[in-house]
Design a protein around this motif. Structure first.
Motif, mmCIF file in Angstrom:
data_model
loop_
_atom_site.group_PDB
_atom_site.id
_atom_site.type_symbol
_atom_site.label_atom_id
_atom_site.label_comp_id
_atom_site.label_asym_id
_atom_site.label_seq_id
_atom_site.Cartn_x
_atom_site.Cartn_y
_atom_site.Cartn_z
ATOM 1 N N MET A 303 8.617 50.497 -3.036
ATOM 2 C CA MET A 303 8.367 51.866 -3.598
ATOM 3 C C MET A 303 9.310 52.074 -4.729
ATOM 4 O O MET A 303 10.636 52.287 -4.451
ATOM 5 C CB MET A 303 8.620 53.025 -2.375
ATOM 6 C CG MET A 303 8.292 54.370 -2.962
ATOM 7 S SD MET A 303 8.226 55.596 -1.838
ATOM 8 C CE MET A 303 6.506 55.382 -1.337
ATOM 9 N N GLY A 304 9.031 52.477 -5.889
ATOM 10 C CA GLY A 304 9.825 52.910 -6.995
ATOM 11 C C GLY A 304 10.292 54.012 -6.927
ATOM 12 O O GLY A 304 9.760 54.991 -5.992
ATOM 13 N N ASP A 305 11.151 54.626 -7.730
ATOM 14 C CA ASP A 305 11.979 55.735 -7.537
ATOM 15 C C ASP A 305 11.124 57.169 -7.635
ATOM 16 O O ASP A 305 9.976 56.927 -8.502
ATOM 17 C CB ASP A 305 12.876 56.003 -8.793
ATOM 18 C CG ASP A 305 14.335 55.118 -8.671
ATOM 19 O OD1 ASP A 305 14.366 54.409 -7.689
ATOM 20 O OD2 ASP A 305 15.021 55.355 -9.526
ATOM 21 N N HIS A 306 11.363 58.325 -7.075
ATOM 22 C CA HIS A 306 10.638 59.469 -7.307
ATOM 23 C C HIS A 306 9.275 59.354 -6.707
ATOM 24 O O HIS A 306 8.542 60.633 -6.927
ATOM 25 C CB HIS A 306 10.453 59.777 -8.573
ATOM 26 C CG HIS A 306 11.872 60.189 -9.528
ATOM 27 N ND1 HIS A 306 12.499 61.359 -9.273
ATOM 28 C CD2 HIS A 306 12.584 59.393 -10.468
ATOM 29 C CE1 HIS A 306 13.537 61.443 -10.025
ATOM 30 N NE2 HIS A 306 13.642 60.082 -10.757
ATOM 31 N N SER A 307 8.918 58.354 -5.882
ATOM 32 C CA SER A 307 7.575 58.607 -5.141
ATOM 33 C C SER A 307 7.591 59.358 -3.956
ATOM 34 O O SER A 307 8.711 59.269 -3.203
ATOM 35 C CB SER A 307 7.015 57.183 -5.167
ATOM 36 O OG SER A 307 6.366 56.742 -6.231
ATOM 37 N N LYS A 308 6.535 59.794 -3.387
ATOM 38 C CA LYS A 308 6.531 60.579 -2.053
ATOM 39 C C LYS A 308 5.123 60.100 -1.619
ATOM 40 O O LYS A 308 4.293 59.734 -1.935
ATOM 41 C CB LYS A 308 6.471 62.018 -2.449
ATOM 42 C CG LYS A 308 7.487 62.566 -3.509
ATOM 43 C CD LYS A 308 8.738 62.695 -3.035
ATOM 44 C CE LYS A 308 9.845 63.434 -4.151
ATOM 45 N NZ LYS A 308 10.032 62.810 -5.375
ATOM 46 N N GLY A 322 4.378 52.534 -7.430
ATOM 47 C CA GLY A 322 5.271 52.596 -8.516
ATOM 48 C C GLY A 322 6.228 53.808 -8.553
ATOM 49 O O GLY A 322 6.423 54.439 -7.504
ATOM 50 N N VAL A 323 6.425 54.286 -9.793
ATOM 51 C CA VAL A 323 7.552 55.421 -10.030
ATOM 52 C C VAL A 323 6.664 56.633 -10.089
ATOM 53 O O VAL A 323 5.565 56.796 -10.529
ATOM 54 C CB VAL A 323 8.133 55.252 -11.571
ATOM 55 C CG1 VAL A 323 9.002 56.606 -11.698
ATOM 56 C CG2 VAL A 323 8.861 54.064 -11.352
ATOM 57 N N ALA A 324 7.154 57.692 -9.229
ATOM 58 C CA ALA A 324 6.929 59.113 -9.259
ATOM 59 C C ALA A 324 5.313 59.118 -8.973
ATOM 60 O O ALA A 324 4.234 60.104 -9.361
ATOM 61 C CB ALA A 324 7.025 59.774 -10.648
ATOM 62 N N ASN A 339 1.964 53.808 -11.111
ATOM 63 C CA ASN A 339 3.066 54.970 -11.689
ATOM 64 C C ASN A 339 2.469 56.228 -11.701
ATOM 65 O O ASN A 339 1.048 56.098 -12.461
ATOM 66 C CB ASN A 339 3.762 54.537 -12.702
ATOM 67 C CG ASN A 339 4.464 53.164 -12.747
ATOM 68 O OD1 ASN A 339 5.283 53.003 -11.615
ATOM 69 N ND2 ASN A 339 4.405 52.247 -13.715
ATOM 70 N N PHE A 340 2.978 57.248 -11.350
ATOM 71 C CA PHE A 340 2.443 58.633 -11.694
ATOM 72 C C PHE A 340 1.105 58.793 -11.060
ATOM 73 O O PHE A 340 0.415 59.757 -11.388
ATOM 74 C CB PHE A 340 2.377 58.960 -13.107
ATOM 75 C CG PHE A 340 3.892 58.897 -13.735
ATOM 76 C CD1 PHE A 340 4.611 60.216 -13.664
ATOM 77 C CD2 PHE A 340 4.364 57.913 -14.283
ATOM 78 C CE1 PHE A 340 5.932 60.239 -14.095
ATOM 79 C CE2 PHE A 340 5.649 57.903 -14.814
ATOM 80 C CZ PHE A 340 6.533 58.851 -14.631
ATOM 81 N N SER A 341 0.498 57.990 -9.895
ATOM 82 C CA SER A 341 -0.679 58.601 -9.210
ATOM 83 C C SER A 341 -0.426 59.641 -8.678
ATOM 84 O O SER A 341 0.184 60.095 -7.854
ATOM 85 C CB SER A 341 -0.948 57.279 -8.219
ATOM 86 O OG SER A 341 -2.133 57.681 -7.511
ATOM 87 N N LYS A 380 9.134 59.283 -19.341
ATOM 88 C CA LYS A 380 8.096 59.458 -20.199
ATOM 89 C C LYS A 380 7.807 58.197 -20.890
ATOM 90 O O LYS A 380 6.422 57.966 -20.935
ATOM 91 C CB LYS A 380 8.730 60.296 -21.388
ATOM 92 C CG LYS A 380 7.770 60.587 -22.420
ATOM 93 C CD LYS A 380 8.087 61.588 -23.534
ATOM 94 C CE LYS A 380 7.053 61.665 -24.796
ATOM 95 N NZ LYS A 380 7.610 62.580 -25.755
ATOM 96 N N TYR A 381 8.539 57.247 -20.838
ATOM 97 C CA TYR A 381 8.492 55.759 -21.448
ATOM 98 C C TYR A 381 7.434 55.194 -20.682
ATOM 99 O O TYR A 381 6.470 54.757 -20.945
ATOM 100 C CB TYR A 381 9.752 55.132 -21.662
ATOM 101 C CG TYR A 381 9.396 53.737 -22.214
ATOM 102 C CD1 TYR A 381 9.316 53.724 -23.783
ATOM 103 C CD2 TYR A 381 9.276 52.525 -21.595
ATOM 104 C CE1 TYR A 381 9.049 52.414 -24.094
ATOM 105 C CE2 TYR A 381 8.843 51.286 -22.149
ATOM 106 C CZ TYR A 381 8.911 51.167 -23.643
ATOM 107 O OH TYR A 381 8.588 50.155 -24.067
ATOM 108 N N ILE A 382 7.932 55.347 -19.130
ATOM 109 C CA ILE A 382 7.143 54.444 -18.156
ATOM 110 C C ILE A 382 5.569 55.319 -18.245
ATOM 111 O O ILE A 382 4.670 54.445 -18.056
ATOM 112 C CB ILE A 382 7.862 54.744 -16.812
ATOM 113 C CG1 ILE A 382 9.024 54.025 -16.710
ATOM 114 C CG2 ILE A 382 6.875 54.183 -15.679
ATOM 115 C CD1 ILE A 382 10.030 54.574 -15.570
#
Length: 386
Positions: A303-308, A322-324, A339-341, A380-382
């Protein structure tokens, strides 16, 4: 002299964990790779050669005398001495790849290197995310010796039960442990500064509970497990690595997994680590852009950073998040969560970037850590490129 960590060979292999950090900033054992090398080499000034979008946060090298190193391995005593004794223009090579070099970064190129020495002994190299939990027992042993040699542990309260040698337990200043059992027969146990083991916990080494972290009431912890700083863990875990600043505070099982920073697993979240047919686990490989065999029968969550995850979340064997990512829908999410799902299912909309910033700021504020502009630029880049 500065110590420069290179990402060139392995950064992509450790995604999604390295979306937000260089490989040197990953944790395994008790320390991050960067912290370990700083202690081994007694060099405090560090910088990184990494992806361009990470360099705003992770310092670029200065143009001066440098010890250049690929960080993600554990050195033998012989190799460590070889690294320490490198002279200007000398390098060490392992499996046809540059391992370490003494150079001037002002005009760094391979042409500077006048003498290359091959390392012939086998080194313990970390080459993919699953290696972080697979070799965590060896990393804990390595760091335990590095951090505790010649020092005296704080005493263990008599309310606890200890099975095994007390020499294999080290308790740092300010740590609290009461009415729990600790078994060092199967591996060493390290309790960091101001960490807390609450009542009723059962710890079976090797285990590292890092500074300011907690095992909640009645936690069942199987080694080899590392809980990075400022984290809370409850329920049952087996052979996991948490980088830090993340919580799995309630009942539920997670095994053979790696979890980044600023993650939260809701109550009764469970991650399977074994397929029903006992088959080899496949994980998403970002370099190959497909699911690839791990060679492992046990592999859970990366699990990438900032995920819940929401309460009662069920994750399949070999899930990569992924992340977030915000995972809250019913049913099993796919084995690759983007990422960001927003939801966790394939095809779900993306978590709005400004909302992701807002959640990250609130979560980080609880640990009195600011979300910097550099952090926002990385997210933002990710968001825009991955």
């Amino acid at each position: 002299m500065q110590l420069v960590f290179s990402d060139a060979q392995y950064w992509e292999d450790f995604l999604p964990l390295t979306f937000t950090r260089p490989t040197a900033e990953m944790r395994c054992g008790i320390l991050t790779f960067a912290e370990r090398w700083q202690k081994l080499l007694e060099i405090q000034e560090i910088s990184f050669i990494t992806e361009d979008y990470l360099q705003e946060k992770f310092k670029k090298p200065e143009g001066k005398e440098t010890l250049f190193i690929v960080p993600n391995f554990l050195p033998s005593k012989t190799v460590l001495e070889q690294i320490k004794n490198l002279q200007q223009g000398e390098a060490l090579v392992y499996e046809n790849e540059l391992l370490a070099a003494r150079v001037n970064m002002e005009s760094f190129s391979l042409n500077q290197i006048e003498k290359m020495t091959d390392i012939t002994e086998e080194l313990l190299f970390f080459k993919q995310p699953t290696d972080l939990f697979s070799y965590n027992d060896k990393a804990i042993d390595f760091d335990f010796e590095l951090l505790t040699n010649g020092r005296t542990s704080q005493p263990l309260s008599e309310t606890n039960g200890l099975l095994g040698n007390k020499e294999d337990l080290f308790i740092e200043e300010g740590a609290q442990i009461e009415f729990s059992t600790l078994n060092t027969k199967s591996g060493k146990i390290y309790i960091g500064k101001n960490a807390e083991v609450m009542e009723g916990c059962n710890l079976r080494g090797p285990i590292a509970l890092c500074d300011d972290s907690k095992f909640n009431l009645g936690a069942k912890i199987y080694g080899a497990t590392t809980i990075g700083p400022h984290s809370k863990v409850g329920g049952e875990v087996n052979n996991i690595v948490i980088f830090g600043y993340s919580n799995k505070g309630h009942d539920g099982f997670v095994g053979n997994s790696v979890i980044g920073e600023w993650c939260n697993l809701g109550a009764d979240s469970n991650s399977s680590n074994l397929k029903n047919n006992y088959a080899e686990v496949k994980l998403w490989n970002y370099r190959l852009k497909r699911f690839a065999n791990t060679g492992l029968q046990f592999a859970g969550l990366i699990m990438g950073d900032h995920s819940k995850t929401a309460i009662n979340t069920q994750l399949n064997t070999g899930t990569v998040a992924g992340v977030a990512a915000n995972i809250f829908k019913s049913g099993f999410p796919p084995n690759l969560i983007d990422n960001f799902s927003w939801g966790g299912m394939k095809g779900d909309e993306k978590f709005k970037l400004e909302k992701a910033y807002e959640v990250a700021e609130k979560a980080m504020a609880r640990r009195k850590v600011p979300l910097t502009e550099a952090d926002k630029d990385i997210l933002k880049y990710i968001y825009e490129n991955y």
